[in-house]
Design a protein around this motif. Structure first.
Motif, PDB file in Angstrom:
ATOM      1  N   TRP A 232       0.832  -1.205   0.000  1.00 55.49           N
ATOM      2  CA  TRP A 232       0.000   0.000   0.000  1.00 55.49           C
ATOM      3  C   TRP A 232       0.865   1.252   0.000  1.00 55.49           C
ATOM      4  O   TRP A 232       0.456   2.298  -0.526  1.00 55.49           O
ATOM      5  CB  TRP A 232      -0.961  -0.029   1.179  1.00 55.49           C
ATOM      6  N   PHE A 233       2.043   1.166   0.558  1.00 57.29           N
ATOM      7  CA  PHE A 233       2.998   2.271   0.437  1.00 57.29           C
ATOM      8  C   PHE A 233       3.381   2.465  -1.024  1.00 57.29           C
ATOM      9  O   PHE A 233       3.410   3.589  -1.545  1.00 57.29           O
ATOM     10  CB  PHE A 233       4.231   1.987   1.290  1.00 57.29           C
ATOM     11  N   TYR A 234       3.661   1.360  -1.714  1.00 57.31           N
ATOM     12  CA  TYR A 234       3.987   1.442  -3.134  1.00 57.31           C
ATOM     13  C   TYR A 234       2.827   2.044  -3.927  1.00 57.31           C
ATOM     14  O   TYR A 234       3.039   2.817  -4.871  1.00 57.31           O
ATOM     15  CB  TYR A 234       4.305   0.052  -3.692  1.00 57.31           C
ATOM     16  N   ALA A 235       1.599   1.675  -3.564  1.00 61.62           N
ATOM     17  CA  ALA A 235       0.437   2.225  -4.268  1.00 61.62           C
ATOM     18  C   ALA A 235       0.392   3.742  -4.126  1.00 61.62           C
ATOM     19  O   ALA A 235       0.135   4.465  -5.100  1.00 61.62           O
ATOM     20  CB  ALA A 235      -0.849   1.599  -3.727  1.00 61.62           C
ATOM     21  N   ALA A 236       0.645   4.231  -2.901  1.00 63.40           N
ATOM     22  CA  ALA A 236       0.638   5.686  -2.679  1.00 63.40           C
ATOM     23  C   ALA A 236       1.773   6.361  -3.439  1.00 63.40           C
ATOM     24  O   ALA A 236       1.594   7.434  -4.036  1.00 63.40           O
ATOM     25  CB  ALA A 236       0.745   5.980  -1.182  1.00 63.40           C
ATOM     26  N   VAL A 237       2.955   5.741  -3.430  1.00 60.90           N
ATOM     27  CA  VAL A 237       4.089   6.301  -4.168  1.00 60.90           C
ATOM     28  C   VAL A 237       3.767   6.365  -5.656  1.00 60.90           C
ATOM     29  O   VAL A 237       4.010   7.373  -6.329  1.00 60.90           O
ATOM     30  CB  VAL A 237       5.356   5.461  -3.926  1.00 60.90           C
ATOM     31  N   ASN A 238       3.195   5.280  -6.187  1.00 64.35           N
ATOM     32  CA  ASN A 238       2.863   5.242  -7.608  1.00 64.35           C
ATOM     33  C   ASN A 238       1.816   6.284  -7.979  1.00 64.35           C
ATOM     34  O   ASN A 238       1.801   6.780  -9.110  1.00 64.35           O
ATOM     35  CB  ASN A 238       2.371   3.846  -7.999  1.00 64.35           C
ATOM     36  N   PHE A 239       0.936   6.613  -7.035  1.00 69.95           N
ATOM     37  CA  PHE A 239      -0.051   7.652  -7.315  1.00 69.95           C
ATOM     38  C   PHE A 239       0.644   8.972  -7.626  1.00 69.95           C
ATOM     39  O   PHE A 239       0.353   9.618  -8.638  1.00 69.95           O
ATOM     40  CB  PHE A 239      -1.004   7.826  -6.132  1.00 69.95           C
ATOM     41  N   PHE A 359      -0.138  -0.927  -8.335  1.00 67.33           N
ATOM     42  CA  PHE A 359      -0.456  -0.084  -9.480  1.00 67.33           C
ATOM     43  C   PHE A 359      -1.930   0.307  -9.556  1.00 67.33           C
ATOM     44  O   PHE A 359      -2.339   0.993 -10.488  1.00 67.33           O
ATOM     45  CB  PHE A 359      -0.071  -0.786 -10.784  1.00 67.33           C
ATOM     46  N   SER A 360      -2.731  -0.146  -8.571  1.00 69.94           N
ATOM     47  CA  SER A 360      -4.177   0.060  -8.654  1.00 69.94           C
ATOM     48  C   SER A 360      -4.571   1.519  -8.673  1.00 69.94           C
ATOM     49  O   SER A 360      -5.605   1.894  -9.232  1.00 69.94           O
ATOM     50  CB  SER A 360      -4.869  -0.647  -7.477  1.00 69.94           C
ATOM     51  N   ILE A 361      -3.768   2.362  -8.062  1.00 71.34           N
ATOM     52  CA  ILE A 361      -4.105   3.771  -7.953  1.00 71.34           C
ATOM     53  C   ILE A 361      -3.640   4.576  -9.166  1.00 71.34           C
ATOM     54  O   ILE A 361      -4.022   5.740  -9.342  1.00 71.34           O
ATOM     55  CB  ILE A 361      -3.478   4.352  -6.660  1.00 71.34           C
ATOM     56  N   MET A 406       3.670  23.092 -10.404  1.00 72.30           N
ATOM     57  CA  MET A 406       3.022  22.980  -9.105  1.00 72.30           C
ATOM     58  C   MET A 406       2.698  21.530  -8.768  1.00 72.30           C
ATOM     59  O   MET A 406       2.833  21.100  -7.612  1.00 72.30           O
ATOM     60  CB  MET A 406       1.731  23.814  -9.112  1.00 72.30           C
ATOM     61  N   VAL A 407       2.286  20.755  -9.759  1.00 71.77           N
ATOM     62  CA  VAL A 407       2.010  19.337  -9.536  1.00 71.77           C
ATOM     63  C   VAL A 407       3.279  18.612  -9.102  1.00 71.77           C
ATOM     64  O   VAL A 407       3.255  17.770  -8.190  1.00 71.77           O
ATOM     65  CB  VAL A 407       1.418  18.694 -10.803  1.00 71.77           C
ATOM     66  N   PHE A 408       4.403  18.945  -9.722  1.00 72.12           N
ATOM     67  CA  PHE A 408       5.678  18.312  -9.354  1.00 72.12           C
ATOM     68  C   PHE A 408       6.083  18.685  -7.928  1.00 72.12           C
ATOM     69  O   PHE A 408       6.544  17.836  -7.158  1.00 72.12           O
ATOM     70  CB  PHE A 408       6.776  18.726 -10.338  1.00 72.12           C
ATOM     71  N   LEU A 409       5.924  19.950  -7.581  1.00 69.89           N
ATOM     72  CA  LEU A 409       6.308  20.407  -6.254  1.00 69.89           C
ATOM     73  C   LEU A 409       5.508  19.684  -5.175  1.00 69.89           C
ATOM     74  O   LEU A 409       6.084  19.161  -4.205  1.00 69.89           O
ATOM     75  CB  LEU A 409       6.087  21.914  -6.144  1.00 69.89           C
ATOM     76  N   LEU A 410       4.193  19.628  -5.332  1.00 64.35           N
ATOM     77  CA  LEU A 410       3.346  18.975  -4.334  1.00 64.35           C
ATOM     78  C   LEU A 410       3.622  17.475  -4.258  1.00 64.35           C
ATOM     79  O   LEU A 410       3.643  16.894  -3.174  1.00 64.35           O
ATOM     80  CB  LEU A 410       1.878  19.233  -4.653  1.00 64.35           C
ATOM     81  N   SER A 411       3.850  16.848  -5.400  1.00 67.34           N
ATOM     82  CA  SER A 411       4.149  15.408  -5.410  1.00 67.34           C
ATOM     83  C   SER A 411       5.425  15.111  -4.641  1.00 67.34           C
ATOM     84  O   SER A 411       5.476  14.160  -3.837  1.00 67.34           O
ATOM     85  CB  SER A 411       4.271  14.902  -6.848  1.00 67.34           C
ATOM     86  N   GLY A 412       6.469  15.918  -4.861  1.00 70.53           N
ATOM     87  CA  GLY A 412       7.730  15.695  -4.166  1.00 70.53           C
ATOM     88  C   GLY A 412       7.605  15.855  -2.665  1.00 70.53           C
ATOM     89  O   GLY A 412       8.116  15.030  -1.883  1.00 70.53           O
ATOM     90  N   VAL A 413       6.899  16.888  -2.226  1.00 71.98           N
ATOM     91  CA  VAL A 413       6.737  17.132  -0.787  1.00 71.98           C
ATOM     92  C   VAL A 413       5.950  16.002  -0.120  1.00 71.98           C
ATOM     93  O   VAL A 413       6.328  15.493   0.943  1.00 71.98           O
ATOM     94  CB  VAL A 413       6.040  18.493  -0.554  1.00 71.98           C
ATOM     95  N   PHE A 414       4.856  15.590  -0.745  1.00 72.85           N
ATOM     96  CA  PHE A 414       4.042  14.516  -0.171  1.00 72.85           C
ATOM     97  C   PHE A 414       4.808  13.195  -0.119  1.00 72.85           C
ATOM     98  O   PHE A 414       4.677  12.424   0.845  1.00 72.85           O
ATOM     99  CB  PHE A 414       2.758  14.346  -0.967  1.00 72.85           C
ATOM    100  N   LEU A 415       5.611  12.896  -1.122  1.00 75.87           N
ATOM    101  CA  LEU A 415       6.357  11.634  -1.142  1.00 75.87           C
ATOM    102  C   LEU A 415       7.412  11.573  -0.041  1.00 75.87           C
ATOM    103  O   LEU A 415       7.620  10.526   0.580  1.00 75.87           O
ATOM    104  CB  LEU A 415       7.013  11.434  -2.510  1.00 75.87           C
ATOM    105  N   VAL A 416       8.079  12.671   0.208  1.00 74.39           N
ATOM    106  CA  VAL A 416       9.071  12.694   1.291  1.00 74.39           C
ATOM    107  C   VAL A 416       8.382  12.456   2.632  1.00 74.39           C
ATOM    108  O   VAL A 416       8.836  11.645   3.454  1.00 74.39           O
ATOM    109  CB  VAL A 416       9.834  14.034   1.309  1.00 74.39           C
ATOM    110  N   GLY A 417       7.283  13.157   2.865  1.00 72.17           N
ATOM    111  CA  GLY A 417       6.561  12.980   4.123  1.00 72.17           C
ATOM    112  C   GLY A 417       6.030  11.570   4.287  1.00 72.17           C
ATOM    113  O   GLY A 417       6.117  10.980   5.378  1.00 72.17           O
ATOM    114  N   LEU A 418       5.484  10.989   3.213  1.00 76.75           N
ATOM    115  CA  LEU A 418       4.953   9.629   3.270  1.00 76.75           C
ATOM    116  C   LEU A 418       6.054   8.619   3.571  1.00 76.75           C
ATOM    117  O   LEU A 418       5.856   7.672   4.348  1.00 76.75           O
ATOM    118  CB  LEU A 418       4.275   9.300   1.946  1.00 76.75           C
TER     119      LEU A 418
END
Length: 462
Positions: A232-239, A359-361, A406-418
C-alpha cells in the motif's frame, strides 16, 4: 512438473534474455518518443498524455491476477514469446495506420491498451523466471542490471530518434521498432529457463480455479502484514509518480523545444544508468534492505521539487537525474526481497497481486493528472491567478507551464513525508526479520560453487 531447482544458475542466461529485450526496448522507445511529440503537436494539451498513460495502465492492472495464474500454470518461456509476438503485431498495426495517413490520437490509446495486455502477461512470467536463473546473492544486482537496460534506452533514444527521423521518417522508425522484436523473441528461443517444482498446486477446473488462485495470493499477502503494508505504500508512491509522470513532456515543452525535452530524457537515462550500475555493482545492504528502499524513494522525491523550481531546462534535467538515480536502488532491492521471501512456484500469482495493488491507484492519477494541471493549477499559477501572490508563486514563479510545475512540487513534498511515516512503521521496517526466506542460503552456496564464474557481477539490465 519436474523441478529444476538443483541445476546451476547462470548469469549468462540472464544476459542473453536481457540483450534481446534491450534491443526491443530501444525500438519501442523510438516509437514512444516520436508519438509523444506527435500527440502534443496535434493537441497542445497535457490531458492526452495522461489518457494514453491511463490506456496503458488500466488494462494491465485489471488483467494482472489472471496473468499471474497463467505464469504459474504454464511454461513461462512460452508465455514471454507469445507476449512479445503480440506486441510486435500491435506495432505493425500502428505502422499500417501511419502509412495510410489514418493515424488518430484515439488509435494510439487503443493500441497502447492492447500492448499493455501483452506486457501484463510477460511481466509475471519474466520476474518469476529470474528467481530460477539468478543466484540468491545476485538478485539485487540483477534488479539493478534491469534498470541499466531502461537507462540505456533513455540515453540512446533521443539521439537515435533525431537521426532516424531525418533519415527514414516516423514511418521508418516504427518499422525499425517492429524489427527489433525479433531480437527479443530470438533470445528467448535460444535459452533454457527452468520451471519451478509445484509445491502448491493450482486447481485445474477453469475459471473458478483462476479465482481460487487470486484468493490464494491475496490471503498469502494478508497473512504477512509487513509485505501487505509495503504494497500500500507502493500504491501511494505510484499515485504521486503517475500524477507527475505524464506531465514531464508538457512541463518542458511549455518553455522549451523537442530538443530540450530530449535533453531531459537523456538526463533521466544517465541518472538511471549510474543508479543501476551502482546497485548492480554494490548489490545493496545484506540486511535492512527495506529501510534502504524507503530512503531511496524519499531521496528520489527531492528531484520532483528541483524540477519545479524554474522554467529552464537545467532544473527538470537535474530533477529527473535525481529521481532516476535513486529509483533503481529502490526497485532492485525491493524486487530482491520479494524474490527471496516468496516461494518460486507461487511467484506468478503473488507477484501479479502485488502489481495489481501497487499499481491500482495509477489509473486514477492518470485520469486526473491532465485536468488537474490544465483546469486547476495552470489557471491558478497564471498571472493574476488565485495562487499568483502565494508562497508557491514566489518559490516556482507564475506564467506558462508553472501549473505543471506545481504538480511536481506537491508530489515531491508529499512523497518525502509519506516515506518518513512508513519508515516509522515497524511491521514494514522489520519485515525481513519477521518473514523467513523461501530460498535457503545453503542451497545457494552449492549453486555458487558449481558455477564460480557467476560470482562476478555482469552489468546488464532489462
Amino acid at each position: 512438473m519436474q523441478s529444476n531447482g538443483n541445476q546451476p544458475k547462470s548469469m549468462k542466461t540472464f544476459l542473453v534474455i536481457w540483450f534481446g529485450q534491450l534491443i526491443s526496448i530501444i525500438g519501442s522507445g523510438l516509437t514512444g518518443f516520436g508519438l509523444s511529440v506527435w500527440i502534443f503537436t496535434q493537441t497542445g494539451d497535457a490531458t492526452p498524455f495522461a489518457l494514453n498513460a491511463l490506456a496503458y495502465n488500466l488494462p494491465r492492472i485489471l488483467i494482472q491476477p489472471i496473468a499471474g495464474s497463467v505464469a504459474d500454470r504454464f511454461n513461462r518461456k512460452k508465455i514471454m514469446i507469445i507476449s512479445d509476438t503480440g506486441a510486435a503485431l500491435v506495432t505493425l498495426v500502428v505502422a499500417g495506420l501511419l502509412f495510410t495517413d489514418n493515424l488518430q490520437v484515439w488509435h494510439i490509446y487503443l493500441t497502447t491498451a492492447i500492448s499493455s495486455l501483452f506486457s501484463a502477461f510477460q511481466d509475471p512470467a519474466y520476474r518469476s523466471s529470474i528467481t530460477m536463473i539468478v543466484a540468491k546473492k545476485d538478485l539485487a544486482r540483477a534488479g539493478g542490471m534491469q534498470q541499466i537496460g531502461s537507462a540505456t534506452n533513455l540515453i540512446l533514444v533521443p539521439m537515435l530518434a533525431a537521426f532516424l527521423y531525418a533519415a527514414v521518417g516516423l514511418r521508418g522508425v516504427i518499422l525499425i521498432d517492429f524489427a527489433t522484436f525479433f531480437f527479443a523473441i530470438g533470445a528467448l528461443l535460444v535459452v533454457h529457463i527452468p520451471q519451478p517444482e509445484r509445491k502448491t498446486q493450482p486447481s485445474e477446473d477453469g475459471k473458478s480455479s483462476m479465482l481460487k488462485d487470486v484468493g490464494f495470493a491475496w490471503n498469502y499477502l494478508r497473512e504477512r502484514p509487513g509485505l501487505f503494508g509495503l504494497l500500500w505504500f507502493y500504491a501511494a508512491v505510484n499515485f504521486f509518480l503517475s500524477l507527475s509522470g505524464p506531465l514531464w513532456g508538457p512541463l518542458v515543452l511549455s518553455f522549451g523545444s523537442e530538443v530540450e525535452l530530449g535533453v531531459v530524457q537523456m538526463a533521466t537515462g544517465l541518472g538511471m544508468l549510474l543508479g543501476g550500475v551502482m546497485i548492480s555493482t554494490w548489490g545493496g545492504p545484506k540486511d535492512k534492505k527495506i529501510p534502504a528502499v524507503i530512503a531511496a524513494i524519499a531521496l528520489s522525491s527531492i528531484g520532483y521539487v528541483i524540477a519545479s523550481l524554474h522554467p529552464s531546462v537545467a532544473f527538470p534535467a537535474v530533477g529527473q537525474f535525481v529521481v532516476s538515480f535513486f529509483l533503481p536502488a529502490s526497485a532492485a532491492l525491493s524486487q530482491a526481497v520479494w524474490q527471496v521471501k516468496v516461494p518460486a512456484d507461487i511467484q506468478g500469482r503473488v507477484f501479479s497481486i502485488r502489481a495489481m495493488i501497487a499499481f491500482s491507484i495509477i489509473p486514477l492519477a492518470n485520469l486526473i493528472a491532465g485536468p488537474l494541471a490544465d483546469k486547476v493549477f495552470v489557471p491558478m499559477m497564471s498571472a493574476g491567478g488565485l495562487l499568483s501572490d502565494s508562497i508557491f508563486a514566489r518559490l516556482i514563479g507564475t506564467g506558462t507551464g508553472r501549473g505543471f510545475a506545481m504538480v511536481f512540487l506537491l508530489s515531491g513534498v508529499f512523497l518525502v513525508g509519506l516515506s518518513l511515516l512508513v519508515l516509522a512503521y515497524p511491521r514494514v521496517r522489520n519485515l525481513e526479520k519477521e518473514i523467513p526466506d523461501a530460498i535457503p542460503d545453503d542451497q545457494e552456496e552449492i549453486v555458487t560453487e558449481a558455477v564460480p564464474g557467476d560470482a562476478v557481477p555482469v552489468p546488464i539490465g532489462d
